[in-house]
Structures are given as structure tokens and as C-alpha cells.
Design a protein around this motif. Sequence first.
Motif, short mmCIF file in Angstrom:
data_model
loop_
_atom_site.label_atom_id
_atom_site.label_comp_id
_atom_site.label_asym_id
_atom_site.label_seq_id
_atom_site.Cartn_x
_atom_site.Cartn_y
_atom_site.Cartn_z
N THR A 132 0.81 -1.22 0.00
CA THR A 132 0.00 0.00 0.00
C THR A 132 0.85 1.27 0.00
N GLY A 133 2.13 1.16 -0.21
CA GLY A 133 3.01 2.32 -0.12
C GLY A 133 3.49 2.51 1.31
N PRO A 134 4.45 3.39 1.50
CA PRO A 134 4.99 3.61 2.85
C PRO A 134 3.92 4.13 3.80
N ALA A 135 4.04 3.75 5.05
CA ALA A 135 3.23 4.38 6.09
C ALA A 135 3.72 5.81 6.25
N ARG A 136 2.80 6.75 6.32
CA ARG A 136 3.18 8.16 6.44
C ARG A 136 2.58 8.77 7.71
N PHE A 137 3.35 9.58 8.39
CA PHE A 137 2.79 10.38 9.46
C PHE A 137 3.62 11.64 9.65
N CYS A 138 2.96 12.68 10.16
CA CYS A 138 3.68 13.91 10.44
C CYS A 138 3.71 14.15 11.94
N VAL A 139 4.74 14.84 12.38
CA VAL A 139 4.91 15.20 13.78
C VAL A 139 4.66 16.70 13.85
N THR A 140 3.63 17.10 14.61
CA THR A 140 3.21 18.49 14.53
C THR A 140 2.69 19.02 15.85
N ASN A 141 3.04 20.26 16.13
CA ASN A 141 2.51 21.05 17.24
C ASN A 141 2.99 22.48 17.00
N ALA A 142 2.07 23.43 16.98
CA ALA A 142 2.46 24.81 16.68
C ALA A 142 3.13 25.50 17.85
N LYS A 143 3.00 24.92 19.04
CA LYS A 143 3.64 25.53 20.20
C LYS A 143 5.14 25.31 20.13
N GLY A 144 5.92 26.36 20.27
CA GLY A 144 7.37 26.24 20.23
C GLY A 144 7.91 25.63 21.51
N TYR A 176 -1.87 16.79 4.96
CA TYR A 176 -2.60 16.21 3.85
C TYR A 176 -1.82 15.03 3.27
N ALA A 177 -0.50 15.16 3.15
CA ALA A 177 0.31 14.08 2.60
C ALA A 177 0.34 12.87 3.52
N ALA A 178 0.33 13.11 4.83
CA ALA A 178 0.46 12.01 5.79
C ALA A 178 -0.89 11.44 6.21
N GLN A 179 -1.84 12.31 6.52
CA GLN A 179 -3.17 11.97 7.02
C GLN A 179 -3.10 11.17 8.32
N ASN A 180 -1.95 11.22 8.98
CA ASN A 180 -1.75 10.67 10.31
C ASN A 180 -0.85 11.64 11.07
N VAL A 181 -1.18 11.91 12.33
CA VAL A 181 -0.37 12.84 13.10
C VAL A 181 0.08 12.21 14.41
N LEU A 182 1.31 12.50 14.78
CA LEU A 182 1.86 12.18 16.10
C LEU A 182 2.11 13.53 16.77
N ILE A 183 1.56 13.72 17.96
CA ILE A 183 1.55 15.03 18.59
C ILE A 183 2.49 15.06 19.79
N PRO A 184 3.60 15.80 19.71
CA PRO A 184 4.42 16.02 20.90
C PRO A 184 3.88 17.22 21.67
#
Length: 301
Positions: free
Chosen positions: A8-20, A180-188
Amino acid sequence: MMNRQSETGPARFCVTNAKGGTGKTTVAINVAGALNDRGRDVLFIDLDPQGNATEGVGLVEAYDADPPTLFDALTGDPSALGELICEGEEMDVIPSSIDMLQAEHELTIADLIARVNTQGGDIDQGALASFAINITPEMVTGSHALDTLDRALSTLDTDYDYVIIDCPPFYGKLTDTGMYAAQNVLIPALTEATSERAIELLMDQMAAMERQTDASINTLGVVANRVETTSEDETMLEWFNMAFPDSPVWEVRKRVALQRAFSAGQSIFATEESCDMAAVFEDIAAELDKQFGFTDTEVPA
């Protein structure tokens, strides 16, 4: 070893949080290192114009490289992405670039052109494009322009198990493009009260992007970072578990060893220094394998 690329292609996820200051990039690099330690092939993308992850994996010089750069792959020729891959011992990396400082502006113009395409009106697309560097009206054909990274990733002919996207520490078009590219998020997130507002804003951002596009964003889990033994930390850990009842919450305590590894351009798994938090990142990697359907149990010791 099973390779998702063949199915199914690589598993994708992004790591995101706008707080610095959440240690987002350190978390992203060590999750990538933990996955590599499990035998997974990882492509790491630094989507942050500041290039912190590029520095954190030892590719400082790549940040000032001549074009084409990640900026060009996102706003010009998607197939240029494959030319940008820097091979590494732990992970392959697509570095950020000083050119990425213009990416938010460029993607905003592209999205405006897409809105004109969809909604009509008297706005001249050529006039909008005149404010851009690479974007032309002919490049924007859909109802939005948040699929640029997704289209660029589709041009890669290299097999990976995971694509990890380190998003910028702000909510805008670049972060939307990564989600949008990942459609999965990991939130620190830090275990302090200000994290509540930051996560609420992230949820609002995700919902707005889902309304604009056909995306459906899945939360993989929350990494409570730099946890200490205070009442505020305990309260926030309870809040994370309440806010994300269906997602795991991991606790990473502050360790100098993690910062030393970052300064050396590595994850903690590539150093000879022992760190008890490595076990937490191992747990995160194991859970990601489970969520993404990796069934191979032959993980290196």
C-alpha cells in the motif's frame, strides 16, 4: 521482512505542534531512530523552513544547497523530490532549505488560485501568480493546493517502510500540506497548561483542512515530552488521556542524553550512551508498527 511499499506504499505520518519549545524535532528524530532500530527503512522530511531537523541529523550544509530544493519540489517540479534524498545510516533525509522561507507565501498563492478555480469570481489568476516565484495557474488544477507534497512523494521510486514529516511549529499552508500528505499525526506536547490551547488549535486546524479537502486525519498518539514530577505535569497527563481517550499517551522525561544525540546529528539509538528514555521510543515504534499493520515479528535485538 515485510515492506509496506509493495502493498500500500509507505506508512506516512507527520509530527506536529504549533507551540514552540515542545522538543518536536527531537521526538521526530528519535521515533525515526527507533523505527530504524526495528529494521524499518525510513525517509525523514524536514518541512520546517527553520531547518532544525536538518541540523539535528547532521546535514547543516544541505540547508544552504543550491536549487533544486524542497521548495522547488513543492512549488514547481514534484519529481525533483527524489533528487534531494540524502542517504544516512539511520534514515534517508530530505532536508529543508533556506528557500523554504518562501514556501508559505507560495503555497498561499497556489491555494488562492485553486479557490478561484472552484468558486469563480473576477480575480485574475495571472495577477495572483505574478506574486509567486514558481507557481503558475496551469500548475493548480484542483479545488485546493495542499496536495503538493503528496504529489511529490508519489514520484519517488525508492522503497520505504515509513515517511516521517517534521512539520513547522506554526499552523499554515505548509503544515496543512504535511498533514494532507500524511493523514496521520503524532503530537508532541509539554505537560504544562499552555499545551491545552495549542492542542485545541491543532484540532481546529485539522478540522478546517478536512472541510477544505477530502482528507481524514488520524491521531496516532501523544508524546508528552520533558515530563517532570510536579502537580501540573500530573494534571496535564490526565488531560491528555481525557482529550485522546482512543490514542496512546507516552511519557518522555527530560534527559541530557537526548540533547547530546541531537547535537551529534543522531538519534539516541545511534549513540553509545545509555538512556532510559530509549525504551519509550521503542514502545512508540512498536505501537506505530501495530497501527500501520506491520506483522513481521523478526525485529533486530
